[in-house]
Scaffold this active site. Structure first.
Site, PDB file in Angstrom:
ATOM      1  N   GLY A   8       0.669  -1.182   0.006  1.00 48.05           N
ATOM      2  CA  GLY A   8      -0.149   0.035  -0.013  1.00 48.05           C
ATOM      3  C   GLY A   8       0.919   1.214  -0.032  1.00 48.05           C
ATOM      4  N   GLY A  11      -0.552   4.793  -0.961  1.00 52.13           N
ATOM      5  CA  GLY A  11      -1.607   5.295  -0.291  1.00 52.13           C
ATOM      6  C   GLY A  11      -1.063   6.422   0.395  1.00 52.13           C
ATOM      7  N   THR A  86      -4.079  -3.610   7.893  1.00 55.21           N
ATOM      8  CA  THR A  86      -5.410  -3.419   7.064  1.00 55.21           C
ATOM      9  C   THR A  86      -6.599  -3.916   7.853  1.00 55.21           C
ATOM     10  OG1 THR A  86      -4.047  -3.925   4.964  1.00 55.21           O
ATOM     11  CG2 THR A  86      -6.497  -4.362   5.004  1.00 55.21           C
ATOM     12  N   THR A  87      -7.612  -3.012   7.745  1.00 57.73           N
ATOM     13  CA  THR A  87      -8.811  -3.391   8.527  1.00 57.73           C
ATOM     14  C   THR A  87      -9.960  -4.077   7.567  1.00 57.73           C
ATOM     15  OG1 THR A  87      -9.473  -1.161   8.344  1.00 57.73           O
ATOM     16  CG2 THR A  87      -8.470  -1.916  10.337  1.00 57.73           C
ATOM     17  N   ALA A 110      -5.880  -4.207  15.662  1.00 58.63           N
ATOM     18  CA  ALA A 110      -6.872  -3.389  15.002  1.00 58.63           C
ATOM     19  C   ALA A 110      -6.485  -1.773  15.020  1.00 58.63           C
ATOM     20  CB  ALA A 110      -8.056  -3.611  15.762  1.00 58.63           C
ATOM     21  N   ASN A 111      -5.275  -1.579  15.826  1.00 59.08           N
ATOM     22  CA  ASN A 111      -4.883  -0.018  15.900  1.00 59.08           C
ATOM     23  C   ASN A 111      -3.543  -0.056  16.535  1.00 59.08           C
ATOM     24  OD1 ASN A 111      -4.422   2.654  17.232  1.00 59.08           O
ATOM     25  ND2 ASN A 111      -6.470   2.853  16.366  1.00 59.08           N
ATOM     26  N   HIS A 142     -14.124   8.725  11.596  1.00 58.28           N
ATOM     27  CA  HIS A 142     -13.210   8.741  10.810  1.00 58.28           C
ATOM     28  C   HIS A 142     -13.644   9.413   9.648  1.00 58.28           C
ATOM     29  CE1 HIS A 142     -12.069   5.122  13.191  1.00 58.28           C
ATOM     30  NE2 HIS A 142     -10.718   5.404  12.630  1.00 58.28           N
ATOM     31  N   LYS A 146     -12.741   5.999   4.451  1.00 56.41           N
ATOM     32  CA  LYS A 146     -12.849   5.027   5.017  1.00 56.41           C
ATOM     33  C   LYS A 146     -14.065   4.111   4.822  1.00 56.41           C
ATOM     34  CE  LYS A 146     -12.169   2.869   9.716  1.00 56.41           C
ATOM     35  NZ  LYS A 146     -10.971   1.890   9.118  1.00 56.41           N
ATOM     36  N   GLY A 152     -12.140  -1.054  13.079  1.00 52.44           N
ATOM     37  CA  GLY A 152     -11.453  -2.177  13.743  1.00 52.44           C
ATOM     38  C   GLY A 152     -11.065  -1.780  15.317  1.00 52.44           C
ATOM     39  N   THR A 153     -10.774  -0.709  15.363  1.00 57.39           N
ATOM     40  CA  THR A 153     -10.503   0.016  16.612  1.00 57.39           C
ATOM     41  C   THR A 153     -11.709  -0.019  17.642  1.00 57.39           C
ATOM     42  OG1 THR A 153      -8.518   1.366  15.743  1.00 57.39           O
ATOM     43  CG2 THR A 153      -9.724   1.945  18.142  1.00 57.39           C
TER      44      THR A 153
END
Length: 251
Positions: A8, A11, A86-87, A110-111, A142, A146, A152-153
């Site tokens: 990625g 990005g 990645t989530t 997740a974070n 967010h 997104k 995920g957090t």
């Protein structure tokens, strides 16, 4: 020197990660992966990982969830440690991660924020005292690009809470309609999308005549990039297994 393959790479997070990695005297990006080739970077960017010829110590994956199976498959075939940031991953992806971690080091969280992971630990330890008499709700905010919701957090925080409760809660994702009265066993999770919000999470304990709120705000993507680099440094040299940010926090 730790050689990193950055997935990625083109990005927004990939660009931020390049800056953080370059500023770290112990890390360097030797290759990138993205859906489209990019010849403007000082290292090769591959659209097909099978052609990657560089010696790689660890992969940091901040790509789209649709690309994850390809990236993880490459890491598994080469036994290259991978940091997964990645989530929005599917149940199939999560099963592959669990199975793959038996063969090589996998870091899944997740974070990547130190603060969020300390909050998750704190929530897990405090919720038993608030189980009776408090309704629990999570609100996450967010940016408008997104794609997955809830974050995920938010799920990480919800799971940390649930693990600390004697009676587990059922997750309710938003509410809509004329018959949505809250039940006692609910844990509400709500997603807001807009503008360029990097990430905000609030956990609300609403009781009779008092409210406790625990919040975290990420002011830039650098928080997550720095966490990813810490995770990569932590993972290199580890035995096969599934690792997460709580281990870095407690290391």
């Amino acid at each position: 020197m730790i050689n990193i393959l950055l997935s990625g790479v083109s990005g927004a997070m990939g660009t931020t990660l390049q800056q953080i990695i370059t500023a770290n005297p112990n890390t360097q990006v030797v290759a990138g992966f993205d859906q489209q080739a990019n010849t403007s970077l000082p290292f090769p960017v591959y659209t097909n990982l099978e052609t990657c010829a560089e010696a790689v110590d660890v992969i940091i994956d901040f790509s789209h969830f649709a690309a994850f199976p390809k990236i993880f498959g490459f890491a598994k075939s080469k036994k290259i440690p991978i940091v997964i940031a990645t989530t929005g991953l599917s149940e199939t992806d999560l099963t592959a991660i669990k199975e793959g971690s038996l063969e090589f080091p996998v870091f899944k969280t997740a974070n990547l924020s130190l603060g969020i992971n300390l909050i998750a630990k704190m929530l897990n330890e405090m919720v038993a005292k608030l189980e009776s008499g408090f309704d629990i709700e999570i609100i996450e905010k967010h940016h408008n690009k997104k794609q997955d919701a809830p974050s995920g957090t938010a799920l990480l925080l919800a799971d940390a809470i649930n693990e600390g409760l004697e009676t587990k809660k059922d997750y309710t994702f938003g509410r809509h309609g004329r018959d949505t009265k809250r039940t006692e066993n609910e844990l509400g999770i709500h997603a807001i999308r807009g503008g360029t919000i990097p990430g905000e999470h609030s956990v609300i304990f609403a009781g009779n005549d008092e409210i406790i709120e625990v919040s975290h705000m990420a002011l830039s993507k650098k928080v997550f990039a720095e966490g990813a680099v810490k995770a990569a440094q932590y993972l290199v040299g580890k035995a096969p297994g599934l690792y997460d940010m709580s281990m870095v926090v407690n290391d």
